[in-house]
Design a protein around this motif. Structure first.
Motif, PDB file in Angstrom:
ATOM      1  N   UNK A 157       0.814  -1.219   0.000  1.00  0.00           N
ATOM      2  CA  UNK A 157       0.000   0.000   0.000  1.00  0.00           C
ATOM      3  C   UNK A 157       0.844   1.265   0.000  1.00  0.00           C
ATOM      4  N   UNK A 158       1.962   1.269   0.732  1.00  0.00           N
ATOM      5  CA  UNK A 158       2.805   2.467   0.795  1.00  0.00           C
ATOM      6  C   UNK A 158       3.365   2.785  -0.585  1.00  0.00           C
ATOM      7  N   UNK A 159       3.851   1.756  -1.274  1.00  0.00           N
ATOM      8  CA  UNK A 159       4.399   1.954  -2.616  1.00  0.00           C
ATOM      9  C   UNK A 159       3.320   2.401  -3.588  1.00  0.00           C
ATOM     10  N   UNK A 160       2.101   1.874  -3.413  1.00  0.00           N
ATOM     11  CA  UNK A 160       1.008   2.277  -4.277  1.00  0.00           C
ATOM     12  C   UNK A 160       0.655   3.750  -4.053  1.00  0.00           C
ATOM     13  N   UNK A 161       0.762   4.187  -2.815  1.00  0.00           N
ATOM     14  CA  UNK A 161       0.509   5.605  -2.514  1.00  0.00           C
ATOM     15  C   UNK A 161       1.568   6.476  -3.167  1.00  0.00           C
ATOM     16  N   UNK A 162       2.835   6.050  -3.074  1.00  0.00           N
ATOM     17  CA  UNK A 162       3.937   6.826  -3.647  1.00  0.00           C
ATOM     18  C   UNK A 162       3.831   6.910  -5.166  1.00  0.00           C
ATOM     19  N   UNK A 163       3.480   5.806  -5.817  1.00  0.00           N
ATOM     20  CA  UNK A 163       3.417   5.790  -7.270  1.00  0.00           C
ATOM     21  C   UNK A 163       2.083   6.223  -7.845  1.00  0.00           C
TER      22      UNK A 163
END
Length: 246
Positions: free
Chosen positions: A16-22
């Motif tokens: 989820x964190x990476x999805x938020x960043x990208x």
């Protein structure tokens, strides 16, 4: 192969964190950085500049972070090796992972385009410009995918792979001027210019409403960068094969 692609797609969505960043961060930065004025031309220029500057953050964040981290986790835990034993070879994994990455990046890019076109003060982009957006993003995704695959192959341990992925993400974002207003000189500036974010950005800004335009500079830089990542990928895999034989 379809069920493999579905599996890899769900695997990446788990970060989820990476999805938020990208996915979310480029939208937030674009909307937050926009300030309208009474000058319509200035509003259009600012909106296009923000859109073009933050657009490469989508493949950068979605490929370098969730893909590298998920593949690194599977490699470190031995899942990738066990998949090989059951017929899900590394080549099949690479194809399925790439297909899932492309679907994710294209989907987020469509959302990014549609939201900003309705929120910011944009002139309508030409059809050729929309084609160029997705053409450039696809080539960038291919290049970044090969870098991510190489990171997950050459480094050992999940923590190491995750750390390297984060360094690469922020390093590219800073060197290309996508994140922060750093004034780079010398070798760092050369590296930033070699990565084709600026070429894509400049082409979008200059030709937003132009029905016909030349892709020469952008196309050449994207291809050169893709060739570089292909060579890097080949070198990493030759090194990996040589290490296994020792």
């Amino acid at each position: 192969m379809i069920h493999y692609i579905k599996f890899e797609f769900k695997n990446m969505l788990g970060y989820s964190i990476a999805m938020i960043v990208g996915g979310l961060l480029p939208l937030v930065l674009a909307i937050g950085g926009y300030h309208s004025s009474k000058n319509i031309a200035d509003n259009h220029h600012l909106a296009i500049t923000l859109f073009a500057t933050l657009l490469p953050m989508i493949p950068l964040g979605l490929v370098i972070l969730p893909f590298t981290i998920s593949f690194g986790r599977d490699t470190a835990s031995g899942i990738t090796t066990r998949f090989n034993l059951f017929g899900y070879t590394l080549i099949k994994q690479m194809i399925a992972k790439f297909a899932s990455v492309v679907i994710l990046v294209i989907g987020v890019t469509i959302i990014y385009l549609m939201v900003l076109l309705n929120v910011l003060s944009f002139p309508n982009p030409s059809i050729m410009m929309i084609v160029n957006i997705f053409f450039g993003i696809l080539l960038l995704t291919m290049s970044l995918y090969l870098i991510a695959f190489s990171i997950a192959q050459i480094f050992k341990g999940f923590s190491m792979i995750q750390g390297v992925a984060m360094v690469v993400y922020f390093g590219i974002a800073i060197l290309t001027g996508t994140m922060g207003g750093f004034h780079l000189t010398g070798f760092p500036k050369m590296i930033g210019q070699f990565i084709p974010f600026e070429a894509l950005r400049d082409n979008l800004i200059s030709n937003w409403t132009t029905p016909c335009f030349s892709l020469s500079k952008e196309f050449i830089q994207l291809l050169i960068f893709l060739m570089f990542t292909i060579v890097l990928f080949i070198i990493v895999n030759l090194f990996r094969i040589h290490s296994r034989r020792r």
